[in-house]
Design an enzyme around this catalytic site. Structure first.
Site, short mmCIF file in Angstrom:
data_model
loop_
_atom_site.label_atom_id
_atom_site.label_comp_id
_atom_site.label_asym_id
_atom_site.label_seq_id
_atom_site.Cartn_x
_atom_site.Cartn_y
_atom_site.Cartn_z
N ASP A 186 31.69 37.47 38.54
CA ASP A 186 31.68 37.67 37.19
C ASP A 186 30.11 37.93 36.60
O ASP A 186 30.27 38.34 35.38
CB ASP A 186 32.20 36.54 36.38
CG ASP A 186 33.73 36.70 35.91
OD1 ASP A 186 34.18 37.78 36.15
OD2 ASP A 186 34.44 35.86 35.51
N ASP A 235 43.41 25.92 34.19
CA ASP A 235 44.28 25.42 35.55
C ASP A 235 45.40 24.69 34.98
O ASP A 235 46.57 24.93 35.55
CB ASP A 235 43.43 24.63 36.28
CG ASP A 235 42.21 23.73 35.45
OD1 ASP A 235 42.61 23.64 34.41
OD2 ASP A 235 41.65 23.02 36.27
N LYS A 247 37.08 34.34 31.13
CA LYS A 247 36.49 33.47 32.05
C LYS A 247 37.15 33.46 33.68
O LYS A 247 37.57 34.36 34.01
CB LYS A 247 36.27 32.14 31.64
CG LYS A 247 35.48 32.15 30.13
CD LYS A 247 34.84 30.86 29.96
CE LYS A 247 33.77 30.95 29.15
NZ LYS A 247 34.05 30.38 27.82
N LYS A 248 37.19 32.33 34.00
CA LYS A 248 37.88 32.35 35.25
C LYS A 248 39.23 32.64 35.39
O LYS A 248 39.57 33.36 36.22
CB LYS A 248 37.82 30.85 35.74
CG LYS A 248 38.15 30.61 37.33
CD LYS A 248 38.18 29.21 37.46
CE LYS A 248 39.13 29.16 38.97
NZ LYS A 248 39.31 27.90 39.47
#
Ligand SMILES: O=c1ccn([C@@H]2O[C@H](COP(=O)(O)OP(=O)(O)O[C@H]3O[C@H](CO)[C@@H](O)[C@H](O)[C@H]3O)[C@@H](O)[C@H]2O)c(=O)[nH]1
Ligand SMILES: [Mn+2]
EC number: 2.4.1.12
Length: 871
Positions: A204, A571, A345-346
């Site tokens: 990223d 998550d 983001k992730k």
């Protein structure tokens, strides 16, 4: 478009023309349908009676191959039953205690009493949330040899399912490329058929340093991987392997080992020097931006505005290792970034990888790792397959989560970084209900579960034969709704003969998955693989297309599909959605930890990490995905599982009563009042009973889980420290975010490279997070001093009531002790600003109380000064 794929050392991508005999889909002349059927048969879908073993000469092996691949190991009833009994007792005692507290208000300190009672009710409630999901804890056992017997028969193609591995990285300064390189090397060297593993790195940061380090890593893997496999070494991350302080010759028989190990160590050191040189070079960007080795400018020079980049290393056409064997594919991916586009983001990075891998390899399972979590057990993926490929239990399993284990944490684990109470108690508890939560790393997913499908319904025992013509699986009817599979595991792409139907469903699919026919087709291949006809160049082009930043617009990515957006702890949300759809997850704890990572070990970094997690929880709590109100309609989420999810989102709010409760003892000591009236002998029984039940549940919990008392105590301490700092700020920031739209910026945690003296542990960085715990600490210390001196002045009779208050104050101080140590740093030097702030706040606070209710007035003389004389 192709211009944006990298040209340096491009290896033409190819998946279709594989030759290896061990390839699971090498019977390429057979259609998809037949191949799927075939695979299912091999998976053992046939009941034992139908299994034709007359053809197999080795009956014993066949029998063994039919056995389940894993087993639930219940906790011994001698350990779990007393535990449950004490929980029930504690519940009753708690009710009696609260009843007594409510019925006996303190009239001269009504405010204090009311505050304390509200806090106690909240604590009781949060205890229930935390306790009841631990009612059915289980352990599990896997049988790797049976997995091998079943799917890796001699003389037959290897039938283990392929897996795509996803690694995320973003900042080469905080996440050193050497750390990522070690993770990648451990993946490439894992004990699994090489042609079934592909490793995808999401960068990223669009950093040329990461890219070049990866290219270097690919070269080094040619030597490292055969070395690992030849001598079966563990762990297969070179840095950790070479720094192990154990006898490396133990169990080693090959005479050449010592020599080769020495040579390898040299090679690794040289590799390390090359990587370090790259990192050193990367700290200063040249005026014109980075230039690649072939002279063209690096496309990612503007990290916030750059095209998507993909580069394939190794793999089928990437050359062989030094022993002449093929290596797993390694794919560098940096998704497109443009101003004005949310990148999430992730979660966004992972979704890009889901699509790229869907187009390029489409393995039915994927392993997700943070860049700092290396494979510590080379058989980790096999462990996961013992559940995912199990014909009995597998089909309903969305993911297999492994516990997070860490390297480089100080021996006493001062800030409870290991989180053992969570990983060895709570997660085992959840495994007995509907499965552990997803913790962001060390997790093997079923691709279909990430695509938003529900688990297959129907009888637990698999059907004997599946038949696509049979109306009960009518894929033609079900496909356009695309949310459910048939009982046989999935829709059939060859089921269409009507062009209109096809068009309609195609449109639905594109609304869901985005405008990529190749990707959409790949989602229908339940058992994975890419169409044999597709050309590598076309696939690569499509891969670039699916990582473009507008791709997810008006699709279900991040809302129903893939990693779910909307919280910085993506998550929890991702796993929660799956459980709501009725999937179950599995907690797998092999003896040798599957993965190991690093954790922030100094106080400030640790508090910031906890703050980030807590804020993520608060975000989920206020979102439409809040476990308090989401997902009742489907009715698939078990209620204890829901309780656990509610607990993971409301825990930050406990910081408010905790803050109040930690200041109460100080207030009591300073005012001479107390939160309880004088208690009778009868009432004191409640206290003793409550105290005992808390103590005994703790002990029994440690007994069934095997967690040590020290780890448990660290966890308790950090619960208070984090509670009155990070969680408190998370609640405030979370409220600011939803009420005023003020967003907080977070960076990734830095992954410290190992160092022997734990310099990191003592590193001190100023953060506002430190103010509340310091203040609490100071006022309680002041309170203790004031209380004791007051009692000294007043003689014997005042020691009785003082005892209760001192007990509470000590409770607070003892819990905050590691925090105090952290403040002191190594040289016992506390930054002046913290001292100034805390002393200021504490004295204002104390003065305020003294003025309102000066206990000094009751005593005759001044307090502290005379103390020396009187004693
Ligand atoms: O824009 C971004 C930001 C982060 N990351 C990656 O996300 C991972 C996690 O970040 P880190 O700062 O290490 O967070 P931790 O608190 O250590 O991570 C835990 O908690 C996170 C939030 O719950 C999870 O995402 C992680 O997987 C889990 O290990 C790292 O690999 C990063 O490279 C990206 O890929 N893109
Ligand atoms: Mn991390």
């Amino acid at each position: 478009m192709m211009g944006s794929s990298l040209h340096k050392r491009v290896h033409p991508y190819s998946v279709s023309d594989e030759q290896g005999s061990a390839r699971w889909d090498d019977k390429k002349d057979i259609g998809w349908k037949e191949r799927m059927e075939d695979w299912k048969m091999q998976q053992g879908n046939l009941g034992p009676a139908e299994f034709d073993d007359s053809a197999d000469p080795d009956m014993g092996i066949v029998d063994e191959a039919r056995q389940p691949l894993s087993r639930k190991v219940p906790i011994a009833s001698s350990k779990i039953n007393p535990y449950r009994m004490v929980i029930v007792t504690r519940l009753v005692v708690l009710a009696l205690f609260l009843r007594y507290r409510i019925l006996n208000p303190v009239h001269d300190a009504f405010g204090l009493w009311l505050t304390s009672i509200i806090c106690e009710i909240w604590f009781a409630f949060s205890w229930i949330l935390d306790q009841f999901p631990k009612w059915f804890p289980i352990d599990r056992e896997t049988y790797l040899d049976r997995l091998s017997l079943r799917y890796e028969r001699e003389g037959e193609p290897n039938m283990l399912a392929p897996a795509d591995v996803f690694v995320s990285t973003v900042d080469p300064m905080k996440e050193p490329p050497l750390v990522t390189a070690n993770t990648v090397l451990s993946i490439l060297a894992m004990d699994y058929p090489v042609d079934k593993i592909s490793c995808y790195i999401s960068d990223d940061g669009a950093s040329m340093c990461t890219f070049e380090a990866l290219s270097e890593t690919a070269e080094f893997a040619r030597k490292w991987v055969p070395f690992c496999k030849k001598f079966s070494i563990e762990p297969r991350a070179p840095e950790m392997y070479f720094s192990e302080k154990i006898d490396y010759l133990k169990d080693k028989v090959q005479p050449t080992f010592v020599k080769e190990r020495r040579a390898m160590k040299r090679e690794y050191e040289e590799f390390k020097v090359r990587i370090n040189a790259m990192v050193a070079k990367a700290t200063k960007v040249p005026p014109g931006g980075w230039i690649m080795q072939d002279g063209t400018p690096w496309p990612g020079n503007n990290t916030k505005d750059h095209p998507g980049m993909i580069q394939v290393f190794l793999g089928q056409n990437g050359g062989l290792d030094v022993e002449g064997n093929e290596l797993p594919r390694l794919v560098y991916v940096s998704r497109e970034k443009r101003p004005g586009f949310q990148h999430h983001k992730k979660a966004g990075a992972m979704n890009a990888l889901v699509r790229v891998s869907g187009v390029l390899t489409n393995a039915p399972f994927m392993l997700n790792l943070d860049c700092d979590h290396y494979l510590n057990n080379s058989k980790a993926v096999r462990e996961a397959m013992c559940f995912l490929m199990d014909p009995q239990v597998g089909k309903k399993v969305c993911y297999v989560q492994f516990p997070q284990r860490f390297d480089g944490i100080d021996r006493h684990d001062r800030y409870a970084n290991r989180n053992t109470v969570f990983f060895d108690i709570n997660m085992k508890g959840l495994d007995g209900i509907q499965g552990p939560v997803y913790v962001g790393t060390g997790c093997v997913f079923r691709r279909q579960a990430l695509y938003g499908y529900e688990p297959p319904k129907g009888p637990k025992r698999p059907r004997m034969v599946s038949c696509d013509c049979c109306p009960c699986f009518g894929s033609r009817k079900k496909l356009p709704k695309y949310s459910k599979h048939g009982a046989n595991g999935g829709p059939d792409i060859h089921g269409f003969d009507d062009d209109k139907e096809l068009m309609k469903s195609q449109m639905n699919f594109e609304k869901k998955f985005g405008q990529s026919p190749i990707f959409v087709t790949s989602t229908l291949m339940v058992e994975g693989g890419v169409p044999p006809s597709s050309s590598p160049a076309a696939l690569l082009k499509e891969a670039i297309h699916v990582i473009s930043c507008g791709y997810e617009d008006k699709t279900e990515w991040g809302t129903e599909l893939g990693w779910i957006y909307g919280s910085i702890t993506e998550d929890i949300l991702t796993g929660f959605k799956m459980h709501c759809r009725g999937w179950r997850s599995i907690y797998c704890m092999p003896k040798r930890p599957a993965f190991k990572g690093s954790a922030p070990i100094n106080l400030s970094d640790r508090l910031n990490q906890v703050l980030r997690w807590a804020l993520g929880s608060v975000e989920i709590f206020f979102s439409h995905h809040s476990p308090v109100w989401y997902g009742y309609k489907a009715g698939q989420l078990k209620w204890l599982e829901r309780l656990a999810y509610i607990n993971t989102t409301v825990y930050p709010f406990t910081s408010l009563p905790l803050l109040a409760y930690c200041t109460l003892p100080a207030i009591c000591l300073l005012t001479g009042k107390f939160i309880m009236p004088e208690i009778s002998t009868f009432a004191s029984l409640f206290f003793i009973a409550l105290f005992l039940s808390i103590f005994i549940t703790g002990i029994l919990e440690l007994r069934w889980s095997g967690v040590s008392i020290e780890e448990w105590w660290r966890n308790e301490q950090f619960w208070v420290i984090g509670g009155v700092s990070a969680h408190l700020f998370a609640v405030v920031q979370g409220l600011l975010k939803i009420l005023a739209g003020i967003d907080t910026n977070f960076t990734v945690t830095s992954k410290a490279s190992d160092d022997e003296d734990f310099e990191e542990l003592y590193a001190f960085k100023w953060t506002t997070l430190l103010i509340p715990p310091t203040t609490i600490l100071v006022i309680n210390l002041v309170g203790v001093v004031a209380g004791i001196s007051d009692a000294i002045n007043n003689g014997y009779q005042s020691w009785g009531p003082l005892f209760g208050k001192l007990f509470f104050a000590f409770w607070v101080i003892v819990h905050l002790y590691p925090f105090l140590k952290g403040l002191m740093g190594r040289q016992n030097r506390t930054p002046t600003i913290v001292v100034i702030w805390s002393v200021l706040l504490a004295s204002i606070f104390s003065l305020l109380w003294v003025r309102i209710d000066p206990f000094i007035s009751r005593t005759k003389g001044p307090t502290t000064k005379q103390c020396g004389i009187n004693c």
